[in-house]
Design a protein around this motif. Structure first.
Motif, PDB file in Angstrom:
ATOM      1  N   GLY A   1      -8.184  -9.917   6.052  1.00  0.00           N
ATOM      2  CA  GLY A   1      -6.765 -10.139   5.830  1.00  0.00           C
ATOM      3  C   GLY A   1      -5.908  -8.981   6.305  1.00  0.00           C
ATOM      4  N   THR A   2      -4.608  -9.156   6.109  1.00  0.00           N
ATOM      5  CA  THR A   2      -3.621  -8.159   6.528  1.00  0.00           C
ATOM      6  C   THR A   2      -2.682  -7.866   5.373  1.00  0.00           C
ATOM      7  N   ARG A   3      -2.366  -6.588   5.197  1.00  0.00           N
ATOM      8  CA  ARG A   3      -1.423  -6.164   4.162  1.00  0.00           C
ATOM      9  C   ARG A   3      -0.409  -5.223   4.810  1.00  0.00           C
ATOM     10  N   VAL A   4       0.855  -5.599   4.732  1.00  0.00           N
ATOM     11  CA  VAL A   4       1.931  -4.774   5.300  1.00  0.00           C
ATOM     12  C   VAL A   4       2.830  -4.318   4.158  1.00  0.00           C
ATOM     13  N   LYS A   5       3.012  -3.002   4.060  1.00  0.00           N
ATOM     14  CA  LYS A   5       3.858  -2.422   3.017  1.00  0.00           C
ATOM     15  C   LYS A   5       5.033  -1.720   3.672  1.00  0.00           C
ATOM     16  N   VAL A   6       6.229  -2.046   3.215  1.00  0.00           N
ATOM     17  CA  VAL A   6       7.460  -1.492   3.763  1.00  0.00           C
ATOM     18  C   VAL A   6       8.249  -0.869   2.624  1.00  0.00           C
ATOM     19  N   THR A   7       8.746   0.337   2.832  1.00  0.00           N
ATOM     20  CA  THR A   7       9.636   0.970   1.868  1.00  0.00           C
ATOM     21  C   THR A   7      10.984   1.240   2.535  1.00  0.00           C
TER      22      THR A   7
END
Length: 442
Positions: free
Chosen positions: A434-440
């Motif tokens: 899977g893919t996990r994208v974290k943006v702040t």
């Protein structure tokens, strides 16, 4: 790929250092590399301290007499830059700490005198000189701590094997207190099954605690390298502002081209066709009223389609649901259009500013589009919350992974959009997991 990390803005994102688990730490190459780094600090500190103090003091002493001291001090400062390069390489090789280069040396005025003035005013060189001076006392401490802790640990663990060797010297074991076997007094030895077992057990405990001490000392080393040998704070801020400004300009230009293309190919073409149909209806108004009426009805339908396209275009510029009902409702509407089931969780104490809210909306929209087109996932999640006074959003799926921001314009465009508001974006996409994208966002 295993993990791809991007932090924006910034020219050289810091690479996170992998940490072995507590139980694996004594046997990990990372801890032994940090131990080697702490041990070598002593030798670097001695040589660096001598270089800085001797030549700077000599330069100060020569300045009133021969005016040769200032070029000598300038050359010393420039040499400290070379020391900084070596120390950044040592930190990378032994501790895995990747530190960006400071701003290059710039000579403000031409000629030898200009070089001397510029070298004496070089902040990066003086910070490297300060690093070398501080490394002497710190190197003495880290050398003593690293050698002593590991020596005691290994000695206690191997004591059951070395204790029989003491008998050859007429001693039952290691002398804990006293003057030795040939001196009068009450001597205390580490002997006996229970005592030897206790020493071994304490050694095992220290085997797992010593790497934690090494980690703490290495953290101070990393801080010194980043703070004194990396880019200066102001130069880093200037570089970040340049990158952010460029990203904002590129994003705005891209949006303008998209709007122009949509207007030209959609609403504008439809309105031109509508004007032609109304012109023909006007000509047939007297000669063929029925045909003119049919043409007016068709023109009316064209007007409706043109209005719908304009509304869609305006919604693409700034969605009405985002303005009216906020990020929660807008993201739920986007998730409903995704081809895979999406769970949306939004936990915000208050609405963020309009630019940040819009960037968050388009970021999630683009990521969910990628999920639909490329991930092969069966489900996805969207989470939005506040962490450390920053809006944080995370989009994850259970697809085949392998997303790489360095390949493909989709994620690269998101990086530019996030960079425009001084945000950060990190991608974790191991293949098959899977893919996990974290943006702040601020």
């Amino acid at each position: 790929m295993s993990t791809a990390g991007i932090t924006v803005p910034g020219a050289e994102p810091r690479v996170p250092v992998s940490r072995p688990s507590f139980w694996r730490a004594p046997f990990s190459a990372r801890v032994w590399g940090e131990t080697m780094h702490l041990t070598l600090n002593l030798f670097v500190g001695i040589l660096g301290f001598i270089h800085v103090v001797v030549f700077v003091a000599l330069g100060i002493g020569l300045t009133p007499l021969f005016l040769m001291g200032l070029p000598l001090i300038g050359a010393t400062v420039m040499a400290c830059r070379g020391w900084g390069t070596l120390e950044r390489g040592r930190a990378k090789a032994l501790m895995g700490e990747v530190v960006g280069k400071p701003a290059p040396f710039r000579q403000k005025t031409p000629g030898f005198t200009g070089w001397v003035k510029s070298s004496l005013a070089d902040g990066s060189g003086w910070r490297a000189a300060l690093y070398l001076v501080l490394m002497l006392p710190w190197g003495i401490f880290t050398f003593a701590m690293a050698v002593a802790t590991w020596a005691v640990t290994l000695a206690m663990i191997t004591y059951p094997l070395t204790q029989p060797l003491y008998r050859e010297a007429d001693m039952p074991g290691a002398l804990l207190r006293g003057d030795g076997p040939h001196a009068p007094g009450d001597d205390v030895y580490l002997a006996g099954f229970g005592t030897v077992t206790l020493v071994f057990a304490v050694g095992v405990v220290l085997l797992f605690l010593t790497p934690q001490i090494i980690r703490g000392l290495a953290w101070v080393d990393r801080t010194m390298v980043r703070g004194l040998l990396g880019p200066a704070f102001l130069s880093r801020q200037v570089e970040e502002l340049k990158v952010s400004r460029g990203a904002a300009v590129d994003t705005a230009a891209s949006d303008m081209r998209r709007i122009e293309r949509d207007l030209h190919d959609g609403a504008q073409a439809r309105l031109v066709s509508l004007a032609m149909d109304l012109g023909l209806a006007k000509e047939k108004m007297n000669s063929d009223p029925d045909a003119a009426q049919r043409m007016v009805v068709e023109a009316h339908n064209e007007v409706k389609l043109a209005l719908r396209e304009l509304r869609d275009l305006a919604r693409g510029i700034h969605p009405a649901v985002l303005t009216d009902r906020g990020l929660d409702a807008a993201l739920s509407a986007v998730a409903a259009k995704c081809t895979v089931p999406v769970t949306v969780t939004v936990d915000l104490p208050r609405r963020p500013s309009a630019p940040v809210e819009q960037v968050a909306y388009y970021t999630v929209s683009e990521l969910l589009t990628n999920v639909s087109k490329h991930s092969g996932a069966t489900s996805a999640t969207v989470r939005v919350w506040v962490e450390n006074d920053r809006l944080t959003l995370e989009v994850a799926d259970d697809g085949h992974g392998g997303a790489d921001p360095a390949h493909g314009t989709g994620l690269a465009g998101l990086v530019e959009r996030v960079r425009s508001v001084d945000g950060t974006l990190a991608v974790d996409s191991p293949k098959g997991r899977g893919t996990r994208v974290k943006v702040t966002l601020p």
